[in-house]
Write an enzyme that holds these catalytic residues in place. Structure first.
Site, PDB file in Angstrom:
ATOM      1  N   ASP A  19       1.377 -13.397   3.324  1.00 52.64           N
ATOM      2  CA  ASP A  19       2.121 -13.713   4.544  1.00 52.64           C
ATOM      3  C   ASP A  19       2.101 -15.217   4.820  1.00 52.64           C
ATOM      4  OD1 ASP A  19       3.394 -12.886   7.181  1.00 52.64           O
ATOM      5  OD2 ASP A  19       1.590 -13.862   7.914  1.00 52.64           O
TER       6      ASP A  19
ATOM      7  N   GLU B  60       4.575  -9.023   0.275  1.00 48.27           N
ATOM      8  CA  GLU B  60       3.587 -10.060   0.577  1.00 48.27           C
ATOM      9  C   GLU B  60       2.319  -9.895  -0.254  1.00 48.27           C
ATOM     10  OE1 GLU B  60       4.931 -10.932   5.189  1.00 48.27           O
ATOM     11  OE2 GLU B  60       3.273  -9.555   4.818  1.00 48.27           O
TER      12      GLU B  60
END
Length: 238
Positions: free
Chosen positions: A54, A126
Site C-alpha cells: 500500500d 498490494e
C-alpha cells in the site's frame, strides 16, 4: 490445496517478473482465514505484505503522475491518484491476472466466493507488490505498478466520479437515469448485488451496463463507469 506447492510459472509470465524466492508469493496469496482454519502458526498471511505494498503503491503512482502531468495541481493529482488506486480498479487488475485461483483460503471463504471478492482481490494487488519489492527491490516493484496500473489512465480515472459524470451527461440530453436491481446473491452476511444502469428519454430508458459489488452503491458506481466507457464519455465531454 497444500501450502507451498503451487506452480507460479504462468503467473510470473503475466507479471513480467520472475521471483528468486517464491515463498514471497505463497505469503502474498495467503488469506487469514486459511491460517485460522488450519492453525498453522508457521504460515504468514498477506496482511503485512499488503501494508508494505500500500505504501509502495502510493509512492510509485504519485511519482509517475507527478512526471506525467506537470501542469496538474496538487489537488488534481491527489484526486487522480485516488481514482487509480481504488478497490474497483485494483480488483479488476487482480482478476485479469488470475490472482483468485492462487489464493490460500479456508473452506468457508472459498464456498462464499472469496476468490472473486473485490476487497480481497484489491488486497492481493498490494500484497504482490510488496512481495516483488522484497524479492527484487524498488525497480521491479515500480515496473509492476507502471505495467499493470498506470495504463489507460483516463478511463480508469473516470471511476472516482463515474456516477456524477453519468448524471451530468444524462441531464445534458434530457435523459432519465436510474439503476435497476438485477439480482442479490450470497448469504445474509455477504450479499453480492448486481445492478444495471438504465438511461434515456422519459419512458424510453434503455438498459446499459451492469455492476457487481458487495454494496448497492458500489454496484451502481461500477455500472456507471462501464456505461461511460461504452459511450466513450469522459469528464471533458460534459
Amino acid at each position: 490445496m497444500t501450502y507451498g506447492t503451487q506452480d507460479y510459472s504462468e503467473l510470473e509470465e503475466k507479471l513480467g517478473y520472475h521471483f528468486k524466492d517464491r515463498s514471497y508469493l505463497d505469503m502474498a496469496f495467503t488469506h487469514k482465514s486459511f491460517t485460522n482454519e488450519y492453525r498453522n502458526k508457521d504460515v504468514s498471511t498477506y496482511e503485512r505484505l499488503e501494508f508494505l505494498g500500500d505504501s509502495l503503491l502510493e509512492f510509485v503512482s504519485s511519482k509517475i503522475l507527478y512526471d506525467k502531468y506537470p501542469e496538474k495541481s496538487e489537488g488534481e493529482l491527489t484526486r487522480l491518484r485516488a481514482s487509480l488506486v481504488c478497490e474497483y480498479t485494483l480488483s479488476q487488475i487482480s482478476e485479469a491476472l488470475g490472482y483468485g485461483k492462487y489464493l490460500y483460503l479456508s473452506r468457508g471463504e472459498n464456498s462464499t466466493g472469496g476468490r472473486e471478492r473485490s476487497s480481497i482481490l484489491c488486497d492481493l494487488f498490494e500484497s504482490v507488490l510488496g512481495a516483488i519489492y522484497l524479492d527484487g527491490g524498488l525497480k521491479p516493484a515500480a515496473e509492476y505498478v507502471k505495467r499493470h496500473l498506470m495504463t489507460d489512465i483516463e478511463n480508469k480515472a473516470l471511476f472516482h466520479d463515474s456516477k456524477s459524470i453519468l448524471q451530468e451527461y444524462s441531464q445534458k440530453y434530457g435523459y432519465n437515469i436510474f439503476y435497476k436491481e438485477v439480482s442479490v446473491t450470497g448469504p445474509d452476511h455477504a450479499h453480492t448485488y448486481t445492478l444495471q444502469a438504465c438511461m434515456g428519454l422519459p419512458g424510453e430508458e434503455k438498459e446499459y451496463e451492469t455492476g457487481v459489488s458487495n454494496t448497492k452503491k458500489g454496484a451502481e458506481q461500477i455500472a456507471a463507469h462501464k456505461t461511460l466507457i461504452k459511450l466513450g464519455v469522459t469528464g471533458r465531454d460534459i
